[in-house]
Design an enzyme around this catalytic site. Structure first.
Site, PDB file in Angstrom:
ATOM      1  N   GLU A 124       0.821  -1.217   0.000  1.00 39.51           N
ATOM      2  CA  GLU A 124       0.000   0.000   0.000  1.00 39.51           C
ATOM      3  C   GLU A 124       0.856   1.268   0.000  1.00 39.51           C
ATOM      4  OE1 GLU A 124      -3.703   0.381  -0.020  1.00 39.51           O
ATOM      5  OE2 GLU A 124      -2.628   2.119  -0.758  1.00 39.51           O
ATOM      6  N   VAL A 127       2.766   3.429  -3.371  1.00 37.95           N
ATOM      7  CA  VAL A 127       2.223   4.458  -4.286  1.00 37.95           C
ATOM      8  C   VAL A 127       1.424   5.467  -3.470  1.00 37.95           C
ATOM      9  CG1 VAL A 127       0.727   4.915  -6.272  1.00 37.95           C
ATOM     10  CG2 VAL A 127       2.014   2.772  -6.162  1.00 37.95           C
ATOM     11  N   ILE A 131      -1.810   7.683   0.965  1.00 39.58           N
ATOM     12  CA  ILE A 131      -3.136   7.586   0.325  1.00 39.58           C
ATOM     13  C   ILE A 131      -3.488   6.118   0.103  1.00 39.58           C
ATOM     14  CG2 ILE A 131      -4.533   8.202  -1.686  1.00 39.58           C
ATOM     15  CD1 ILE A 131      -2.597  10.362  -2.363  1.00 39.58           C
ATOM     16  N   GLY A 182      12.098  14.832   4.755  1.00 41.75           N
ATOM     17  CA  GLY A 182      11.988  13.371   4.605  1.00 41.75           C
ATOM     18  C   GLY A 182      11.099  12.969   3.437  1.00 41.75           C
ATOM     19  N   LYS A 200       5.674   4.274  -9.925  1.00 40.17           N
ATOM     20  CA  LYS A 200       4.346   4.225  -9.281  1.00 40.17           C
ATOM     21  C   LYS A 200       3.234   4.039 -10.311  1.00 40.17           C
ATOM     22  CE  LYS A 200       5.867   6.886  -5.280  1.00 40.17           C
ATOM     23  NZ  LYS A 200       6.114   8.245  -4.778  1.00 40.17           N
ATOM     24  N   GLY A 297       6.598  11.331   3.230  1.00 37.08           N
ATOM     25  CA  GLY A 297       6.800  11.730   4.624  1.00 37.08           C
ATOM     26  C   GLY A 297       6.688  10.523   5.532  1.00 37.08           C
TER      27      GLY A 297
HETATM   28  N1  HSE Z   1      10.262  10.439  -2.722  1.00 32.64           N
HETATM   29  C1  HSE Z   1       8.907   9.999  -2.748  1.00 32.64           C
HETATM   30  C2  HSE Z   1       8.024  11.203  -3.052  1.00 32.64           C
HETATM   31  C3  HSE Z   1       8.554   9.380  -1.429  1.00 32.64           C
HETATM   32  O1  HSE Z   1       8.518  12.333  -2.951  1.00 32.64           O
HETATM   33  O2  HSE Z   1       6.870  11.031  -3.423  1.00 32.64           O
HETATM   34  C4  HSE Z   1       7.218   8.683  -1.401  1.00 32.64           C
HETATM   35  O3  HSE Z   1       7.178   7.601  -2.292  1.00 32.64           O
END
Ligand code: HSE
Length: 402
Positions: A124, A127, A131, A182, A200, A297
């Protein structure tokens, strides 16, 4: 009691432990059993950490411990995550992962392995961060033929584009902010060049097709070419710019891509700002349905991993169906896709451009001298590339979605 192990005590792995501790009572009630994080695998030590005594450096201790029934793989990257995931599944341990790289590359194989060994491989968090989108596709939308998915699937790039647009912030500075928060990958090239969003949309397309998309075949452009000037034009046209991942089923295959696009300000995806992501799913009988939330995050992503842990803990010894076979999905050549394009042109090439693109409404901005912009009619990528070759003064182009 269900015993779990966390592989990788970085941003997401430490978030998994935090979510479990913070919501322990609720989670255990939902599982119907107590949960214990028996091990945390990392190459580092964490002196003073409340989980200091669970840190192990040798994966064998986890993989060979029959008490461990669920593994959270939050290491990222292909190896050693791939080997550990296979070993865990072969031992009948379910694996919950946030590792989109691994899922995109080996999803079908790992799901098949989990089926063979009566456990689960759930992803989960791979992607859209927090969400819920994988479970809806697998469980809630099973009556639908999903014919199109359009998403903002990368939090880092959406954060950067939003800050560039709203605060005129500089690309490099905002990328550093995204890293500190992060959001960004260890190598942020994966974010800004669109590779992360590409994996994704490959995962989502594989799920709706039930077969495997080779993510290397998806046309992918990132946001490194997007400038403050592009936003000036977008603003003048009542538009904004987003990195869109799109996958559409057409008669002769799926058309999938990741590209920056200009959107009208009032469409729902244009309103998705900062680290938020959104996925719009179009089904043949349902029509459109949209999923929105924090796309990156620590805690949002960890929450998605823990939701998989709950699912696995409720279904110990039972494989939950997920149709994603090893057969390849046919992707249509990107050159056949149709769009309108926003073009920035040097003024000195105006006559040339008029001859090639025909009569177009021109946008001239006071603050940008020596150039103008215009929107083309809809045309295929191939047609546009042919016209591009015939004019020398094209500064840039961005696809337009109406
Ligand atoms: N680096 C990815 C982003 C982290 O910024 O969406 C989440 O998959």
């Amino acid at each position: 009691m269900v015993k779990i192990a966390v592989l990788g005590y970085g941003t997401v792995g430490s978030g998994v432990v935090e979510v479990i501790e913070r919501n322990r009572m609720l989670i255990e009630k939902r599982v119907g059993k107590r949960l214990e994080v028996k091990y945390v695998l990392d190459i580092r030590d964490f002196p003073g950490d409340p989980y200091e005594d669970r840190i192990v450096h040798d994966a064998e201790r986890i993989l060979k411990d029959p008490e461990v029934e669920i593994i959270c793989e939050t290491m990222g990257g292909i190896e050693p995550a791939y080997t550990y995931s296979k070993r865990a599944l072969e031992a009948g341990k379910s694996v919950c992962t946030s590792n989109k790289e691994l899922v995109a590359a080996h999803g079908a194989e790992l799901i098949a392995l989990s089926e063979k060994h009566g456990c689960n491989y759930l992803f989960e968090a791979s992607v859209g961060g927090g969400i819920p989108i994988i479970r809806p596709l697998n469980c809630a939308l099973t009556a639908e033929r999903v014919v199109e998915i359009t998403g903002i699937l990368n939090g880092t790039t959406n954060y950067i584009l939003t800050r560039m647009e709203k605060d005129g912030a500089d690309f490099g500075t905002v990328l550093k902010e995204a890293q500190q928060k992060g959001y960004a990958e260890r190598n942020p090239e994966a974010d800004v060049e669109g590779y992360d969003a590409c994996r994704k949309i490959a995962i989502l397309t594989s799920l709706i097709a039930g077969r495997t998309v080779d993510f290397g075949e998806i046309h992918t452009e990132g946001i490194t070419g997007i400038t403050p000037e592009d936003f000036q034009y977008a603003r003048a046209m009542g538009r904004t710019i987003k990195l869109l991942a799109v996958s559409r089923e057409e008669e002769d295959g799926y058309l999938a891509s990741v590209t920056p696009c200009m959107l009208k300000k009032e469409v729902p995806l244009a309103l998705v700002n900062g680290v938020f992501n959104a996925v719009s799913v179009r089904g043949n009988t349902l029509g459109e349905s949209m999923f929105y939330g924090k796309g990156a995050g620590k805690l949002p992503t960890a929450s998605a991993v823990v939701s998989d842990v709950v699912d696995c803990a409720r279904h110990l010894g039972e494989h939950m169906v997920c149709i994603w076979e090893d057969e390849p999905v046919r992707l249509k050549p990107f050159e056949e896709g149709v769009s309108r394009f926003f073009v920035r042109m040097k003024e000195e090439s105006e006559a040339e451009a008029d001859a090639v693109f025909g009569p177009v409404a021109k946008i001239r901005l006071q603050e940008l001298s020596g150039e103008y912009g215009f929107l083309t009619e809809p045309m295929t990528e191939r047609e546009f590339a042919g016209k591009h070759r015939k004019v020398s003064g094209m500064i840039s182009r961005i696809r337009v979605r109406d």
